[in-house]
Every structure is written in C-alpha cells, then in structure tokens.
Motif scaffolding. Structure first.
Motif, PDB file in Angstrom:
ATOM      1  N   PHE A   1       0.837  -1.208   0.000  1.00 27.02           N
ATOM      2  CA  PHE A   1       0.000   0.000   0.000  1.00 27.02           C
ATOM      3  C   PHE A   1       0.869   1.255   0.000  1.00 27.02           C
ATOM      4  N   ALA A   2       1.903   1.264   0.856  1.00 31.78           N
ATOM      5  CA  ALA A   2       2.750   2.449   0.991  1.00 31.78           C
ATOM      6  C   ALA A   2       3.519   2.750  -0.291  1.00 31.78           C
ATOM      7  N   HIS A   3       3.908   1.684  -1.010  1.00 29.72           N
ATOM      8  CA  HIS A   3       4.702   1.875  -2.219  1.00 29.72           C
ATOM      9  C   HIS A   3       3.870   1.756  -3.486  1.00 29.72           C
ATOM     10  N   ARG A   4       2.527   1.861  -3.305  1.00 29.47           N
ATOM     11  CA  ARG A   4       1.608   1.874  -4.443  1.00 29.47           C
ATOM     12  C   ARG A   4       1.765   0.643  -5.332  1.00 29.47           C
ATOM     13  N   GLY A   5       2.124  -0.467  -4.703  1.00 31.02           N
ATOM     14  CA  GLY A   5       2.209  -1.728  -5.432  1.00 31.02           C
ATOM     15  C   GLY A   5       3.440  -1.890  -6.282  1.00 31.02           C
ATOM     16  N   LYS A   6       4.380  -0.956  -6.182  1.00 25.19           N
ATOM     17  CA  LYS A   6       5.510  -0.980  -7.124  1.00 25.19           C
ATOM     18  C   LYS A   6       6.692  -1.787  -6.636  1.00 25.19           C
ATOM     19  N   TYR A   7       6.916  -1.853  -5.293  1.00 27.98           N
ATOM     20  CA  TYR A   7       8.089  -2.607  -4.879  1.00 27.98           C
ATOM     21  C   TYR A   7       7.773  -3.640  -3.825  1.00 27.98           C
ATOM     22  N   GLY A   8       6.540  -4.118  -3.840  1.00 25.48           N
ATOM     23  CA  GLY A   8       6.182  -5.140  -2.879  1.00 25.48           C
ATOM     24  C   GLY A   8       6.824  -6.476  -3.187  1.00 25.48           C
ATOM     25  N   LYS A   9       7.210  -6.720  -4.469  1.00 26.92           N
ATOM     26  CA  LYS A   9       7.704  -8.039  -4.854  1.00 26.92           C
ATOM     27  C   LYS A   9       9.157  -8.011  -5.333  1.00 26.92           C
ATOM     28  N   ARG A  10       9.755  -6.839  -5.286  1.00 32.21           N
ATOM     29  CA  ARG A  10      11.158  -6.783  -5.697  1.00 32.21           C
ATOM     30  C   ARG A  10      11.885  -5.758  -4.846  1.00 32.21           C
ATOM     31  N   LYS A  11      13.171  -5.896  -4.706  1.00 32.97           N
ATOM     32  CA  LYS A  11      13.938  -4.989  -3.869  1.00 32.97           C
ATOM     33  C   LYS A  11      14.100  -3.646  -4.571  1.00 32.97           C
ATOM     34  N   ARG A  12      13.841  -2.599  -3.809  1.00 38.30           N
ATOM     35  CA  ARG A  12      13.936  -1.260  -4.372  1.00 38.30           C
ATOM     36  C   ARG A  12      15.395  -0.870  -4.560  1.00 38.30           C
ATOM     37  N   ASN A  13      15.683  -0.042  -5.599  1.00 34.99           N
ATOM     38  CA  ASN A  13      17.014   0.469  -5.854  1.00 34.99           C
ATOM     39  C   ASN A  13      17.419   1.394  -4.710  1.00 34.99           C
ATOM     40  N   GLU A  14      18.297   0.917  -3.827  1.00 38.59           N
ATOM     41  CA  GLU A  14      18.673   1.695  -2.649  1.00 38.59           C
ATOM     42  C   GLU A  14      19.398   2.984  -3.020  1.00 38.59           C
ATOM     43  N   LYS A  15      19.983   3.032  -4.215  1.00 35.76           N
ATOM     44  CA  LYS A  15      20.703   4.238  -4.639  1.00 35.76           C
ATOM     45  C   LYS A  15      19.753   5.419  -4.766  1.00 35.76           C
ATOM     46  N   VAL A  16      18.520   5.145  -5.167  1.00 39.07           N
ATOM     47  CA  VAL A  16      17.542   6.202  -5.369  1.00 39.07           C
ATOM     48  C   VAL A  16      16.868   6.589  -4.057  1.00 39.07           C
ATOM     49  N   GLY A  17      16.360   5.617  -3.336  1.00 42.75           N
ATOM     50  CA  GLY A  17      15.722   5.903  -2.063  1.00 42.75           C
ATOM     51  C   GLY A  17      14.379   6.577  -2.211  1.00 42.75           C
ATOM     52  N   LYS A  18      13.794   6.938  -1.058  1.00 40.67           N
ATOM     53  CA  LYS A  18      12.488   7.570  -1.027  1.00 40.67           C
ATOM     54  C   LYS A  18      12.624   9.077  -0.875  1.00 40.67           C
ATOM     55  N   VAL A  19      11.657   9.813  -1.402  1.00 43.61           N
ATOM     56  CA  VAL A  19      11.652  11.268  -1.260  1.00 43.61           C
ATOM     57  C   VAL A  19      11.269  11.650   0.173  1.00 43.61           C
ATOM     58  N   TRP A  20      10.262  10.955   0.713  1.00 40.74           N
ATOM     59  CA  TRP A  20       9.796  11.241   2.067  1.00 40.74           C
ATOM     60  C   TRP A  20      10.205  10.121   3.018  1.00 40.74           C
ATOM     61  N   LEU A  21      10.608  10.505   4.217  1.00 39.51           N
ATOM     62  CA  LEU A  21      10.952   9.563   5.271  1.00 39.51           C
ATOM     63  C   LEU A  21      10.013   9.763   6.446  1.00 39.51           C
ATOM     64  N   SER A  22       9.559   8.664   7.045  1.00 37.77           N
ATOM     65  CA  SER A  22       8.717   8.729   8.237  1.00 37.77           C
ATOM     66  C   SER A  22       9.596   8.499   9.462  1.00 37.77           C
ATOM     67  N   LYS A  23       9.532   9.420  10.423  1.00 33.41           N
ATOM     68  CA  LYS A  23      10.355   9.319  11.629  1.00 33.41           C
ATOM     69  C   LYS A  23       9.511   9.612  12.854  1.00 33.41           C
ATOM     70  N   GLN A  24       9.997   9.147  13.998  1.00 34.56           N
ATOM     71  CA  GLN A  24       9.366   9.489  15.270  1.00 34.56           C
ATOM     72  C   GLN A  24      10.262  10.447  16.027  1.00 34.56           C
ATOM     73  N   LEU A  25       9.719  11.618  16.328  1.00 37.06           N
ATOM     74  CA  LEU A  25      10.428  12.625  17.098  1.00 37.06           C
ATOM     75  C   LEU A  25       9.595  13.002  18.313  1.00 37.06           C
ATOM     76  N   ARG A  26      10.213  12.842  19.503  1.00 37.88           N
ATOM     77  CA  ARG A  26       9.526  13.153  20.750  1.00 37.88           C
ATOM     78  C   ARG A  26       8.168  12.464  20.841  1.00 37.88           C
ATOM     79  N   GLY A  27       8.142  11.188  20.414  1.00 41.98           N
ATOM     80  CA  GLY A  27       6.929  10.385  20.508  1.00 41.98           C
ATOM     81  C   GLY A  27       5.870  10.684  19.467  1.00 41.98           C
ATOM     82  N   GLN A  28       6.186  11.524  18.484  1.00 44.53           N
ATOM     83  CA  GLN A  28       5.227  11.890  17.446  1.00 44.53           C
ATOM     84  C   GLN A  28       5.717  11.434  16.072  1.00 44.53           C
ATOM     85  N   ASN A  29       4.779  11.010  15.220  1.00 47.52           N
ATOM     86  CA  ASN A  29       5.136  10.668  13.847  1.00 47.52           C
ATOM     87  C   ASN A  29       5.360  11.959  13.054  1.00 47.52           C
TER      88      ASN A  29
END
Length: 504
Positions: free
Chosen positions: A366-394
């Motif tokens: 769902f998160a990757h819109r069905g594009k990399y659920g079955k194959r390893k993503r090119n780590e060189k490119v990476g994601k534009v957005w990153l999800s992090k937890q800061l001070r207990g908040q997403n």
C-alpha cells in the motif's frame, strides 16, 4: 424423582424466536443453507413489492421432504447442535428455518415434496395463534387463503421445497405500495441481497453446475454473480504460503492474500475488488465452513500488542482465508445466524503470528503503491519522504540524501540555509489529517504521480532531473535514465521516458 412438565407458551416463544437480530440478507442466506443441504442445484428467490402486503419466497429443486420430515423440520430446535452432521450440512441448531423466516414475517408457510410423493404443507401463523388465544403449538396444514397463487411455480416440480414469507411486518410495516420512496427502499434491499448472496455463496456459484441462484426471474440476467474476496483472477494478487493449525482432532486451513494496489487496477477492477461494502470493510479474515462464508472481513478482535486490530486504510489490501468444518462449530462459537465466529485461544495465537506478517506486507505494498512489494527497491535512489518518530510523534521529513535533493543542495551552495528553511516549512505543514480523511472517505479519488498529466509534463520534469543528475559527472546517459525511472514519481511512466530520451 418428582417433576412437572413445563411447556413454553406457544405465542410467547414464537414471538421470541423473532428476536435473533437477522437482517434480510442474513435471513435469506440462512434459508439458502437449507436448500444447499437438500442438494438443490437451483434456487429461485422472489421478492414482490406490495407495500404492507409484500411477500418473499425461496424455492429450490432439492430432494424435498415428506409429511413427517416437514413436520419435524418446523419444530423449533429440530436438531441438536451436538448431533454429528454430514460434512456438507450447513445447519447447526435446528432453528434457522424458523428464526430466519419469523424474523421477517408473521406467517411462514413451507411446501415440500419428495420425488413421486404428494405435496406436504405446514404453516406457522403468529396472528392465528394470538387470535385463538389457546396458547397451543398449532402447526397448520394448509396455506393461507389466497396464497396458493404465490406457490403455483412449485407445483410442476418433481421435488423440492418452497418457503413463503407473508406479513413482512419487520420489513414493510407502515409502507405504502404507491410510495416511490418506500418502493425504492425495497428494491435497494434487493440489490444489497444480490451482492450479499454473491459473496456468501461465491464458492458454490463459481461453478454453475454446482449451484445457481436467481432473484426475481429465471433468465441469465437474474442470476446472482459470485464475488471472490481474494480477486484470485488478477495476476497482481499475491497469494501467501498456506498454514495448517491443528486443534484437537481438527485442522484449520489458513491462507493470506495481498490484493493489488489501486494503481495496478483499472477503475472497473478496483470497483469490483472493493466488494459490496468497500475496501476498508472487506479487509481481514474470511471464515468458511463447508465452503459457505460465515465472516466476511473482520480482524476478529485479535491483537498483536495492546490495541486490537481495526479496519485501517493501510491494511485494506490484506485478506486472509480460513477454512473450518462443521465439527468445529462449538470450538469456534458459531452463532445461530452463522455470522459470528470466535477462534479458540491456541488457534488465535497462530492466526496472530500469521496475520502479522500478511498485514506488514500488505502495508508495504500500500505504501509503495504496489511498485516494490515483490522486488527490492534500488537503494541508490531511495524515497523522497521519510517517516520518523520525534519526541513520541510521527513526523515526515524530506530525504536530504535523495539524489535529486542532494544535487539541488549542491547546486545552490551558499543559499542552503534558505532552502532548509523552505524544506522545514513544507515538512511542518504536511496536511496529515486532511490526507488521512480524504483517503478514508474517498480512496478512489486518490491520484497517482503524474496520473492525469499530459505526456509533455512528464518528459519536461524527467529532463530537468536528468540535467540535475548529470551535472559535471561523466555518468553514461543510459544509467542516468535508469536512475530517473527509479524515482517514485516516474514509476508509472518508464516507457514514455525510455522512448523519448533513449531516442535523443
């Protein structure tokens, strides 16, 4: 031992049998169970609108019953739930015919016949019992006056049974035959029933030689169409490994499925796979008993940690099939309506372990819109957005190491502080709540990257990124094109990019 016989009041008990909480959908499905148990190949359901005089019939071509069998079938609790049943028997308590019918109607007439035998007729009439005021269990042996016309299609059959429901007070009380609103509501319920039966009995209906159900007619157009919750026919549906969970002398069969992301489906396919109640409502476990669907999408109150699993947008692609037999009814606490099931504790623990994996994989697709659920993503490119937890908040941060963003910072050199301030403004004002609400309320409206953009916009954006990545580095052009095509925003437009830039 000293005792006395204490029979229940007929009028009170029959009224009580109406209070099991059936809907039209669950009541008709329960009656169809009896037809399937009777080896019916065809079932004809008729729902006639006449305001408060509306009526329903369910007719089948099963083996039918003789006088003695029908009389016994009309008794409340005609069979003990502890009795051993045939594997194909969809009943349990010996109550379904009575409780399902009387939940809708005050008059239940059943007409049946075995091959080469005469008609057998029995009727429970709650108004008659109340009016006679004898408090006797008077099971009548004839249809109501004027009801034979509603049964005429049955008389030419070699064998089978028809259940006729009249005085539908719990469905049509207070309605007017000529009221457009009342009539439309009645026909809306018929549409809902059609969808429901296509889901509950889809395993039977998927093979026409096994079972056909017709609603308000006998042509192909009136056939109930099966709906497969797992959308098995689509190549992007991902079946997971099967699991067998032993419990006592029985075995529970389990298999998960991850359905395709919306971006992998046409609008028509997305609508079809969403099912009668929509994507969010149909995630979770599907429990089958002798091929009949009991629970159609529920996480069964299970949990992995503190909070119970709930229907959430990011798990909507996860559906898990569970098969049990009627020998497990008591262990799984199957209710009278056959719409509730609770797994035994040890089975539940195994289901949590299995489902946790399926849910995690479904969330990734769902998160990757069905594009990399079955194959390893090119780590060189990476994601534009990153999800992090800061001070207990997403929180959500732009990935400074993404090749395009990194190149951008290198190009502006002395103005990095200004760029960081702008990036921080974007990050701190991501409309998370609005995105969540829009996704939950109108998931079909969510667009894919460059979804409706003209081809020129895609090419212009790709050219800009190619020039940024090229810079002063002598990287082969083909490698740069490959890298641009790995960007999330161009995942659906690779052919356009390769066709355009590969030809330059």
């Amino acid at each position: 031992m000293d005792y006395e016989i204490s029979p229940p009041s007929a009028a009170s008990m029959l009224e009580s049998l109406r209070a099991y909480g059936y809907s039209l959908n669950s009541a008709v499905a329960d009656l169809i169970d009896n037809s399937i148990t009777a080896s019916a190949k065809n079932i004809w359901i008729t729902l006639r609108w006449k305001g408060e005089c509306s009526w329903i019939s369910i007719r089948d071509d099963g083996v039918g019953m003789n006088e003695e069998q029908l009389s016994r079938a009309m008794i409340a609790g005609s069979q003990s739930p502890l009795d051993r049943r045939e594997r194909h028997d969809l009943g349990r308590f010996g109550l379904g015919l009575k409780t399902a019918s009387l939940s809708l109607a005050r008059v239940l007439t059943v007409v049946s016949k075995e091959e080469k035998n005469s008609l057998a007729i029995r009727r429970w009439d709650l108004d008659y019992i109340a009016e006679e005021n004898t408090d006797q269990w008077r099971l009548l042996k004839s249809a109501r006056e004027g009801s034979r016309e509603k049964l005429k299609d049955f008389e030419s059959q070699r064998s089978g049974t028809v259940v006729l429901l009249e005085n539908l007070d719990n469905l049509c009380a207070g309605t007017l035959e000529k009221s457009p609103a009342d009539r439309n509501e009645f026909y809306h319920k018929i549409d809902s029933l059609n969808d429901h039966l296509g889901m509950i009995f889809h395993r039977f209906l998927s093979t026409s030689t096994r079972l056909r159900i017709f609603i308000n007619g006998e042509s192909e157009a009136h056939l109930v169409k099966p709906w497969d919750p797992f959308y098995s026919k689509h190549k992007a549906t991902e079946p997971k490994p099967k699991l067998q969970i032993p419990f006592g002398e029985t075995v529970t069969d389990v298999q998960g499925f991850i359905l395709p992301h919306k971006d992998m489906l046409t609008p028509a396919e997305y609508e079809e796979a969403g099912g009668p109640l929509g994507w969010n409502s149909h995630q979770g476990f599907y429990i089958y008993r002798a091929d009949r669907l009991l629970v159609s999408g529920s996480w069964l109150g299970l949990r992995d940690g503190i909070s119970k699993w709930r229907a959430e947008e990011h798990y909507k692609l996860a559906r898990i099939r569970i098969d049990i037999t009627n020998e497990m009814d008591n262990d799984w606490k199957i209710d009278v309506k056959k719409s509730l099931a609770i797994p035994p504790h040890n089975v539940a623990l195994s289901l949590v372990r299995y489902a946790s994996t399926v849910r995690a994989e479904a969330r990734d697709v769902f998160a990757h819109r069905g594009k990399y659920g079955k194959r390893k993503r090119n780590e060189k490119v990476g994601k534009v957005w990153l999800s992090k937890q800061l001070r207990g908040q997403n929180t959500y941060r732009l990935n400074r190491e993404h090749p395009v963003i990194r190149t951008f910072f290198e190009n502006i050199r002395g103005r990095r502080d200004e760029a960081e301030a702008i990036f921080r403004l974007i990050e701190e004002t991501v409309p998370v709540e609005q995105i969540w609400l829009d996704s939950a309320e109108s998931p079909e409206m969510r667009s894919s990257p460059f979804g409706s953009a003209p081809e020129k916009e895609v090419i212009d954006a790709a050219r800009t990124f190619l020039e940024m990545l090229q810079g002063d580095v002598s990287t082969p052009k083909k490698d740069l094109i490959d890298e641009v095509c790995e960007l999330e925003c161009f995942a659906d437009h690779k052919e356009v990019i390769y066709a355009h830039f590969g030809a330059e």
